[in-house]
Write a protein that holds these residues in place. Structure first.
Motif, PDB file in Angstrom:
ATOM      1  N   ILE A  47      -2.569   2.818   0.432  1.00 49.02           N
ATOM      2  CA  ILE A  47      -2.169   3.767  -0.600  1.00 49.02           C
ATOM      3  C   ILE A  47      -0.676   3.658  -0.881  1.00 49.02           C
ATOM      4  O   ILE A  47      -0.234   3.682  -2.039  1.00 49.02           O
ATOM      5  CB  ILE A  47      -2.544   5.200  -0.171  1.00 49.02           C
ATOM      6  CG1 ILE A  47      -4.075   5.363  -0.154  1.00 49.02           C
ATOM      7  CG2 ILE A  47      -1.920   6.231  -1.103  1.00 49.02           C
ATOM      8  CD1 ILE A  47      -4.532   6.703   0.368  1.00 49.02           C
ATOM      9  N   ARG A 102      -0.122   0.556  -2.825  1.00 49.26           N
ATOM     10  CA  ARG A 102      -0.545   0.764  -4.212  1.00 49.26           C
ATOM     11  C   ARG A 102       0.494   1.554  -4.993  1.00 49.26           C
ATOM     12  O   ARG A 102       0.803   1.242  -6.144  1.00 49.26           O
ATOM     13  CB  ARG A 102      -1.877   1.500  -4.226  1.00 49.26           C
ATOM     14  CG  ARG A 102      -2.456   1.725  -5.628  1.00 49.26           C
ATOM     15  CD  ARG A 102      -3.531   2.777  -5.607  1.00 49.26           C
ATOM     16  NE  ARG A 102      -2.975   4.071  -5.219  1.00 49.26           N
ATOM     17  CZ  ARG A 102      -3.708   5.152  -5.029  1.00 49.26           C
ATOM     18  NH1 ARG A 102      -5.021   5.097  -5.166  1.00 49.26           N
ATOM     19  NH2 ARG A 102      -3.137   6.303  -4.681  1.00 49.26           N
ATOM     20  N   ASP A 103       1.049   2.605  -4.353  1.00 51.36           N
ATOM     21  CA  ASP A 103       2.062   3.411  -5.031  1.00 51.36           C
ATOM     22  C   ASP A 103       3.311   2.585  -5.330  1.00 51.36           C
ATOM     23  O   ASP A 103       3.917   2.723  -6.403  1.00 51.36           O
ATOM     24  CB  ASP A 103       2.421   4.624  -4.167  1.00 51.36           C
ATOM     25  CG  ASP A 103       1.271   5.613  -4.043  1.00 51.36           C
ATOM     26  OD1 ASP A 103       0.347   5.546  -4.898  1.00 51.36           O
ATOM     27  OD2 ASP A 103       1.279   6.432  -3.099  1.00 51.36           O
ATOM     28  N   ARG A 104       3.686   1.718  -4.348  1.00 47.78           N
ATOM     29  CA  ARG A 104       4.863   0.880  -4.598  1.00 47.78           C
ATOM     30  C   ARG A 104       4.600  -0.097  -5.735  1.00 47.78           C
ATOM     31  O   ARG A 104       5.472  -0.332  -6.586  1.00 47.78           O
ATOM     32  CB  ARG A 104       5.241   0.115  -3.326  1.00 47.78           C
ATOM     33  CG  ARG A 104       5.867   0.988  -2.240  1.00 47.78           C
ATOM     34  CD  ARG A 104       6.585   0.140  -1.206  1.00 47.78           C
ATOM     35  NE  ARG A 104       5.667  -0.722  -0.491  1.00 47.78           N
ATOM     36  CZ  ARG A 104       5.051  -0.387   0.634  1.00 47.78           C
ATOM     37  NH1 ARG A 104       5.251   0.807   1.162  1.00 47.78           N
ATOM     38  NH2 ARG A 104       4.241  -1.227   1.244  1.00 47.78           N
ATOM     39  N   ALA A 134       4.766   1.812  -8.926  1.00 50.10           N
ATOM     40  CA  ALA A 134       6.153   2.091  -9.285  1.00 50.10           C
ATOM     41  C   ALA A 134       6.847   0.840  -9.820  1.00 50.10           C
ATOM     42  O   ALA A 134       7.616   0.906 -10.789  1.00 50.10           O
ATOM     43  CB  ALA A 134       6.907   2.635  -8.066  1.00 50.10           C
TER      44      ALA A 134
END
Length: 389
Positions: A174, A177-179, A182
């Motif tokens: 997760i 994925r967020d990185r 972004a």
């Protein structure tokens, strides 16, 4: 408790343990009621005590980990004492050893749990032998139950470890994925800024350039006619607007980061910042930062230097980037006129300066902090600290 795909398995195992304990305790109560006798009241009290102490385990299970580590063994020990006392009066209470096996393995430390299972098995075998004589079933039954409990306990611990590892892997996925999201957003922003830079260059900048040229031609055609001063003023205004537009274009389309943050900052220093007697020094200790972090540092540096050039009239600006563990620190120091942060507002995010607000918002996206240290007559120091994923 670990929440994940294996949570239903753990809930099912615990529910089965509670049902087994309730059924065996009910068997003991039925035995007490049917047989009666002088010891029946005391046996009934012990059976009730066993139920109450067992239910206390629900309170222990909901406590903090440190509390469970201390209260858990005490709870299991108290339950074992009540069980032994009950077994002295009612032989069928020996069968309560089966749910106790699982409690020992679940609550007690690694080596203590199996040891407690062995001791409880011997106690149950002796109790059954004392009450009804030693038989093959009275010996083999508890031994088989202990073996099954040990196997299930090992399986439960393996499942628990797998659940923890799976949750850690899921959290890492997760975060990755967020990185990535972004980074994709940042790349999208960069692409849009580049598009805007091209559009402004091809429309506004070209239009202002043409207006400036036409006004200059009109001024040269007849420099003595009335209204020439207005033409000159309009031409100078168009020239100032064109200079600002070109500056906007440069800020919207920064140098590429393909060769690292240090190279990009040095190109900015050589090509854009160093003019009109301004000296800019750049020192970068580490070019191995993630692309989104380097982009943010580059933008913040652009904003800080632009603020200094526009408002502080400095002769020297020092740009420094250092990396310490999971933090990247950008420091922009100028020797300009400075300002009073008190009168300008202590909250950078709420400042009237659009440049400071933009830098603060970008720093906030990375969970960092932005500090501005300045005073009239002693320059300004802008420090941005970003968390490195």
């Amino acid at each position: 408790m670990v929440h994940g795909t294996l949570t239903p398995v753990f809930v099912g195992l615990r529910t089965g343990l509670h049902v087994l304990s309730a059924a065996l305790l009910a068997l003991v109560v039925v035995r007490i009621v049917v047989e009666g006798g002088a010891t029946a009241p005391l046996a009934g009290v012990l059976a009730g005590a066993f139920a109450v102490v067992y239910l206390l385990g629900a309170v222990v299970a909901r406590g903090a980990p440190g509390r469970r580590a201390v209260a858990g063994p005490l709870w299991v020990g108290g339950l074992s004492v009540v069980w032994v006392a009950l077994m002295v009066l009612v032989p069928e209470a020996a069968y309560l050893v089966f749910p106790l096996f699982f409690l020992y393995l679940h609550v007690l430390p690694r080596i203590v749990g199996p040891t407690a299972v062995v001791v409880a098995t011997l106690v149950a075998v002796v109790a059954l032998g004392v009450h009804g004589g030693f038989t093959l079933g009275g010996v083999v039954g508890p031994l088989v139950g202990a073996g099954v409990a040990l196997l299930i306990g090992l399986g439960y611990r393996a499942l628990a470890r797998e659940a923890v590892e799976r949750e850690a892997l899921l959290a890492e996925l997760i975060a990755t994925r967020d990185r990535l999201a972004a980074t994709e957003r940042e790349q999208g922003v960069l692409a849009e800024r580049a598009r805007l830079a091209r559009e402004i260059h091809d429309t506004v900048a070209q239009g202002l350039s043409s207006i400036q040229m036409l006004l200059h031609a009109a001024e040269r055609a007849d420099g003595d006619r009335p209204g020439t001063e207005h033409i000159r003023l309009a031409r100078e205004t168009a020239a100032d607007g064109l200079a600002d537009t070109r500056r906007f274009i440069r800020e919207l389309a920064p140098p590429t980061l393909d060769q690292g943050l240090g190279a990009a900052l040095r190109r900015l220093a050589d090509q854009q910042w160093t003019r009109d007697g301004l000296a800019v020094s750049v020192a970068v200790s580490d070019d191995g930062l993630p692309m989104d972090v380097e982009t943010a540092l580059l933008r913040i540096a652009q904003g800080a230097v632009a603020n200094a050039v526009q408002h502080a009239a400095p002769s020297q600006v020092d740009v420094t980037v250092t990396v310490d563990g999971r933090e990247a620190r950008l420091t922009v120091v100028d020797d300009g006129v400075g300002f009073d942060p008190v009168t300008s507002g202590d909250d950078v995010a709420a400042s009237d300066s659009f440049g400071l607000r933009a830098m603060a918002e970008r720093v906030e996206q990375f969970g960092g902090r932005l500090d501005v240290d300045s005073a009239p007559g002693r320059g300004t120091t802008v420090t941005a600290v970003l968390e490195v994923p």
